[in-house]
Design a protein around this motif. Structure first.
Motif, PDB file in Angstrom:
ATOM      1  N   GLU A  37      36.621  -0.947 -80.858  1.00 49.19           N
ATOM      2  CA  GLU A  37      35.689  -0.541 -81.901  1.00 49.19           C
ATOM      3  C   GLU A  37      34.593   0.381 -81.370  1.00 49.19           C
ATOM      4  O   GLU A  37      34.090   1.226 -82.104  1.00 49.19           O
ATOM      5  CB  GLU A  37      35.055  -1.778 -82.542  1.00 49.19           C
ATOM      6  CG  GLU A  37      36.044  -2.664 -83.278  1.00 49.19           C
ATOM      7  CD  GLU A  37      35.374  -3.870 -83.904  1.00 49.19           C
ATOM      8  OE1 GLU A  37      34.153  -4.051 -83.666  1.00 49.19           O
ATOM      9  OE2 GLU A  37      36.043  -4.617 -84.629  1.00 49.19           O
ATOM     10  N   GLN A  38      34.191   0.203 -80.113  1.00 49.70           N
ATOM     11  CA  GLN A  38      33.115   0.995 -79.538  1.00 49.70           C
ATOM     12  C   GLN A  38      33.471   1.332 -78.096  1.00 49.70           C
ATOM     13  O   GLN A  38      33.562   0.455 -77.250  1.00 49.70           O
ATOM     14  CB  GLN A  38      31.783   0.232 -79.588  1.00 49.70           C
ATOM     15  CG  GLN A  38      30.604   0.970 -78.983  1.00 49.70           C
ATOM     16  CD  GLN A  38      30.211   2.202 -79.793  1.00 49.70           C
ATOM     17  OE1 GLN A  38      30.461   2.258 -80.994  1.00 49.70           O
ATOM     18  NE2 GLN A  38      29.624   3.189 -79.134  1.00 49.70           N
ATOM     19  N   SER A  39      33.664   2.607 -77.815  1.00 48.62           N
ATOM     20  CA  SER A  39      33.994   3.052 -76.465  1.00 48.62           C
ATOM     21  C   SER A  39      32.737   3.128 -75.609  1.00 48.62           C
ATOM     22  O   SER A  39      31.665   3.521 -76.078  1.00 48.62           O
ATOM     23  CB  SER A  39      34.672   4.418 -76.517  1.00 48.62           C
ATOM     24  OG  SER A  39      34.883   4.923 -75.206  1.00 48.62           O
ATOM     25  N   GLY A  40      32.887   2.750 -74.356  1.00 49.98           N
ATOM     26  CA  GLY A  40      31.768   2.817 -73.427  1.00 49.98           C
ATOM     27  C   GLY A  40      31.816   4.015 -72.510  1.00 49.98           C
ATOM     28  O   GLY A  40      30.973   4.150 -71.615  1.00 49.98           O
ATOM     29  N   ARG A  41      32.773   4.927 -72.741  1.00 48.10           N
ATOM     30  CA  ARG A  41      32.916   6.074 -71.836  1.00 48.10           C
ATOM     31  C   ARG A  41      31.749   7.040 -71.961  1.00 48.10           C
ATOM     32  O   ARG A  41      31.342   7.664 -70.979  1.00 48.10           O
ATOM     33  CB  ARG A  41      34.240   6.774 -72.120  1.00 48.10           C
ATOM     34  CG  ARG A  41      34.572   7.889 -71.121  1.00 48.10           C
ATOM     35  CD  ARG A  41      36.044   8.213 -71.130  1.00 48.10           C
ATOM     36  NE  ARG A  41      36.834   7.135 -70.563  1.00 48.10           N
ATOM     37  CZ  ARG A  41      37.915   6.621 -71.130  1.00 48.10           C
ATOM     38  NH1 ARG A  41      38.307   7.082 -72.305  1.00 48.10           N
ATOM     39  NH2 ARG A  41      38.584   5.647 -70.543  1.00 48.10           N
ATOM     40  N   LEU A  42      31.173   7.172 -73.158  1.00 52.84           N
ATOM     41  CA  LEU A  42      30.019   8.057 -73.323  1.00 52.84           C
ATOM     42  C   LEU A  42      28.836   7.554 -72.508  1.00 52.84           C
ATOM     43  O   LEU A  42      28.161   8.344 -71.825  1.00 52.84           O
ATOM     44  CB  LEU A  42      29.637   8.148 -74.806  1.00 52.84           C
ATOM     45  CG  LEU A  42      28.518   9.128 -75.163  1.00 52.84           C
ATOM     46  CD1 LEU A  42      28.955  10.557 -74.898  1.00 52.84           C
ATOM     47  CD2 LEU A  42      28.119   8.964 -76.634  1.00 52.84           C
ATOM     48  N   LEU A  43      28.584   6.259 -72.537  1.00 55.47           N
ATOM     49  CA  LEU A  43      27.511   5.685 -71.736  1.00 55.47           C
ATOM     50  C   LEU A  43      27.839   5.770 -70.252  1.00 55.47           C
ATOM     51  O   LEU A  43      26.937   5.981 -69.423  1.00 55.47           O
ATOM     52  CB  LEU A  43      27.278   4.235 -72.152  1.00 55.47           C
ATOM     53  CG  LEU A  43      26.116   3.500 -71.482  1.00 55.47           C
ATOM     54  CD1 LEU A  43      24.797   4.227 -71.723  1.00 55.47           C
ATOM     55  CD2 LEU A  43      26.042   2.069 -71.986  1.00 55.47           C
ATOM     56  N   LEU A  44      29.102   5.629 -69.891  1.00 56.40           N
ATOM     57  CA  LEU A  44      29.505   5.763 -68.495  1.00 56.40           C
ATOM     58  C   LEU A  44      29.225   7.171 -67.975  1.00 56.40           C
ATOM     59  O   LEU A  44      28.718   7.343 -66.857  1.00 56.40           O
ATOM     60  CB  LEU A  44      30.995   5.423 -68.364  1.00 56.40           C
ATOM     61  CG  LEU A  44      31.589   5.526 -66.963  1.00 56.40           C
ATOM     62  CD1 LEU A  44      31.003   4.450 -66.056  1.00 56.40           C
ATOM     63  CD2 LEU A  44      33.118   5.402 -67.010  1.00 56.40           C
ATOM     64  N   LYS A  45      29.541   8.191 -68.772  1.00 55.86           N
ATOM     65  CA  LYS A  45      29.254   9.567 -68.366  1.00 55.86           C
ATOM     66  C   LYS A  45      27.757   9.803 -68.242  1.00 55.86           C
ATOM     67  O   LYS A  45      27.310  10.577 -67.389  1.00 55.86           O
ATOM     68  CB  LYS A  45      29.869  10.544 -69.373  1.00 55.86           C
ATOM     69  CG  LYS A  45      31.385  10.577 -69.378  1.00 55.86           C
ATOM     70  CD  LYS A  45      31.888  11.617 -70.365  1.00 55.86           C
ATOM     71  CE  LYS A  45      33.401  11.685 -70.387  1.00 55.86           C
ATOM     72  NZ  LYS A  45      33.905  12.718 -71.355  1.00 55.86           N
ATOM     73  N   CYS A  46      26.985   9.140 -69.090  1.00 53.67           N
ATOM     74  CA  CYS A  46      25.534   9.264 -69.002  1.00 53.67           C
ATOM     75  C   CYS A  46      25.038   8.709 -67.666  1.00 53.67           C
ATOM     76  O   CYS A  46      24.160   9.289 -67.020  1.00 53.67           O
ATOM     77  CB  CYS A  46      24.893   8.545 -70.180  1.00 53.67           C
ATOM     78  SG  CYS A  46      23.108   8.756 -70.304  1.00 53.67           S
ATOM     79  N   PHE A  47      25.591   7.582 -67.239  1.00 59.47           N
ATOM     80  CA  PHE A  47      25.258   7.028 -65.933  1.00 59.47           C
ATOM     81  C   PHE A  47      25.604   8.028 -64.829  1.00 59.47           C
ATOM     82  O   PHE A  47      24.829   8.230 -63.883  1.00 59.47           O
ATOM     83  CB  PHE A  47      26.013   5.718 -65.698  1.00 59.47           C
ATOM     84  CG  PHE A  47      25.268   4.489 -66.113  1.00 59.47           C
ATOM     85  CD1 PHE A  47      24.272   3.950 -65.313  1.00 59.47           C
ATOM     86  CD2 PHE A  47      25.567   3.851 -67.310  1.00 59.47           C
ATOM     87  CE1 PHE A  47      23.585   2.815 -65.694  1.00 59.47           C
ATOM     88  CE2 PHE A  47      24.887   2.710 -67.702  1.00 59.47           C
ATOM     89  CZ  PHE A  47      23.892   2.192 -66.885  1.00 59.47           C
ATOM     90  N   VAL A  48      26.781   8.637 -64.925  1.00 56.48           N
ATOM     91  CA  VAL A  48      27.227   9.578 -63.897  1.00 56.48           C
ATOM     92  C   VAL A  48      26.281  10.770 -63.811  1.00 56.48           C
ATOM     93  O   VAL A  48      25.894  11.197 -62.712  1.00 56.48           O
ATOM     94  CB  VAL A  48      28.667  10.030 -64.199  1.00 56.48           C
ATOM     95  CG1 VAL A  48      29.068  11.179 -63.285  1.00 56.48           C
ATOM     96  CG2 VAL A  48      29.637   8.871 -64.033  1.00 56.48           C
ATOM     97  N   CYS A  49      25.890  11.338 -64.946  1.00 55.55           N
ATOM     98  CA  CYS A  49      24.998  12.504 -64.940  1.00 55.55           C
ATOM     99  C   CYS A  49      23.656  12.186 -64.298  1.00 55.55           C
ATOM    100  O   CYS A  49      23.108  12.998 -63.543  1.00 55.55           O
ATOM    101  CB  CYS A  49      24.793  13.009 -66.368  1.00 55.55           C
ATOM    102  SG  CYS A  49      26.252  13.764 -67.122  1.00 55.55           S
ATOM    103  N   HIS A  50      23.123  11.016 -64.559  1.00 58.07           N
ATOM    104  CA  HIS A  50      21.837  10.653 -63.963  1.00 58.07           C
ATOM    105  C   HIS A  50      21.978  10.330 -62.485  1.00 58.07           C
ATOM    106  O   HIS A  50      21.037  10.568 -61.712  1.00 58.07           O
ATOM    107  CB  HIS A  50      21.238   9.468 -64.717  1.00 58.07           C
ATOM    108  CG  HIS A  50      20.624   9.840 -66.034  1.00 58.07           C
ATOM    109  ND1 HIS A  50      19.292  10.150 -66.177  1.00 58.07           N
ATOM    110  CD2 HIS A  50      21.173   9.976 -67.272  1.00 58.07           C
ATOM    111  CE1 HIS A  50      19.034  10.448 -67.438  1.00 58.07           C
ATOM    112  NE2 HIS A  50      20.156  10.345 -68.128  1.00 58.07           N
ATOM    113  N   CYS A  51      23.120   9.786 -62.071  1.00 59.94           N
ATOM    114  CA  CYS A  51      23.335   9.506 -60.652  1.00 59.94           C
ATOM    115  C   CYS A  51      23.460  10.794 -59.838  1.00 59.94           C
ATOM    116  O   CYS A  51      23.113  10.812 -58.646  1.00 59.94           O
ATOM    117  CB  CYS A  51      24.588   8.654 -60.463  1.00 59.94           C
ATOM    118  SG  CYS A  51      24.400   6.929 -60.984  1.00 59.94           S
TER     119      CYS A  51
END
Length: 325
Positions: A37-51
């Motif tokens: 119902e809700q993918s977490g890949r967008l939030l995962l990419k957000c983590f990657v960009c900030h790292c």
């Protein structure tokens, strides 16, 4: 009007998810759970960009998506600096793909990839190589669910332990609705931060991308749990707000839209001022009011009432009561 307008600056600054993504709140092992119902890949990419702004090397192991599709939408500078390991095309390493090192050879091959000869040689390797492999590296796995299809939970947990030892931050994406509760519990025990993303209500879909339930263990050992709504902008900046604040503002904004259920009734459910006053004056029979206190609790005015009966008129000298004495 936007629901964010009613939130104070202090509420925005104290958002746990936003602090974790930006790095102001340290977290070295992060488990990100999503569902169909809700993918977490967008939030995962957000983590990657900030790292990418804080660490010299970010290694992304892809098992659920092809690199070309996964990188779509990320800034060009981030795409150039990312170390992508393609485990999607050859997940089991049958064709000798180097991207399948985690699924086949484990951490030892990963350390060779980033510059360390073997897991046993970490202690004698050059400081520069060890720095890249451990203290300066971020490891992202998308996703752990694919690894669990071919490995046991114990093997994956052991793999996560080893990766956490040789990296600054470890982030793993898990499709929570694919696994049983005991599997998720074991993986959550290995990680220090557990983020579960859920879908938003239709009336909030224009404001937020999803809802997160965060359980975070601080360095001091204190465990924090928060439910927050999050929104990710086009530049991959994140904004999160506590779910309680959003619910309060949503109730205030929609209060006028709900009709009064007692508005069109043929009888009256409310009381007038005179009726409320009369009801207040009614003395209930089971209450101990002031009048009863005065009657029964007068100090120094006690009286004893005694009414003898036949059994009390007994004379020992005339037990048959046949003498007229």
């Amino acid at each position: 009007p936007s629901l964010l307008q009613g939130c104070t600056v202090a509420e925005m600054a104290s958002s746990l998810l936003e602090s974790l993504v930006r790095g102001s709140e340290p977290a070295d092992r992060i488990l990100l759970q999503d569902s169909v119902e809700q993918s977490g890949r967008l939030l995962l990419k957000c983590f990657v960009c900030h790292c990418m702004h804080r660490y010299s090397a970010v290694h992304v192991f892809l098992f659920d998506a092809h690199p070309s599709g996964w990188l779509r939408g990320l800034p060009a500078g981030v795409q150039e600096r990312l170390n992508i390991h393609n485990g999607f095309s050859d997940p089991l390493g049958w064709n000798g793909s180097p991207g399948a090192v985690l699924a086949t050879s484990g951490v030892e091959s990963y350390l060779k990839t980033v510059g360390v000869a073997s897991s046993e040689a970490v202690g004698v390797a050059s400081s520069e190589a060890v720095g890249v492999a451990s203290s300066e590296a971020v490891v992202v796995v998308d996703s752990l669910s694919t690894l669990l299809l071919n490995q046991s939970v114990a093997q994956v947990c052991r793999l996560l332990h080893q990766l956490a030892r040789h990296s600054s931050i470890l982030i793993g994406l898990l499709h929570g609705d694919m696994h049983e509760d005991h599997v998720i519990s074991q993986l959550s025990h290995v990680m220090s931060t557990n983020i579960q993303v859920k879908s938003v209500e239709p009336e909030l879909a224009t404001e937020y991308h999803g809802k997160s339930s965060v359980t975070h263990q601080k360095k001091s050992g204190k465990v924090i749990t928060k439910a927050e709504w999050y929104s990710i902008a086009g530049d991959w900046s994140i904004t999160s707000t506590e779910a309680a604040a959003v619910a309060t503002h949503s109730e205030h904004s929609g209060a006028e839209e709900h009709p009064d259920p007692a508005a069109n009734l043929t009888f009256n459910l409310s009381l007038s001022a005179r009726e409320r006053e009369a009801r207040a004056k009614v003395v209930l029979p089971y209450t101990y009011n002031t009048r009863k206190k005065v009657e029964h609790l007068q100090v120094g005015a006690g009286r004893i009432f005694y009414q003898p009966d036949d059994a009390d008129d007994f004379d020992e000298s005339d037990p048959d009561d046949d003498l007229d004495i």
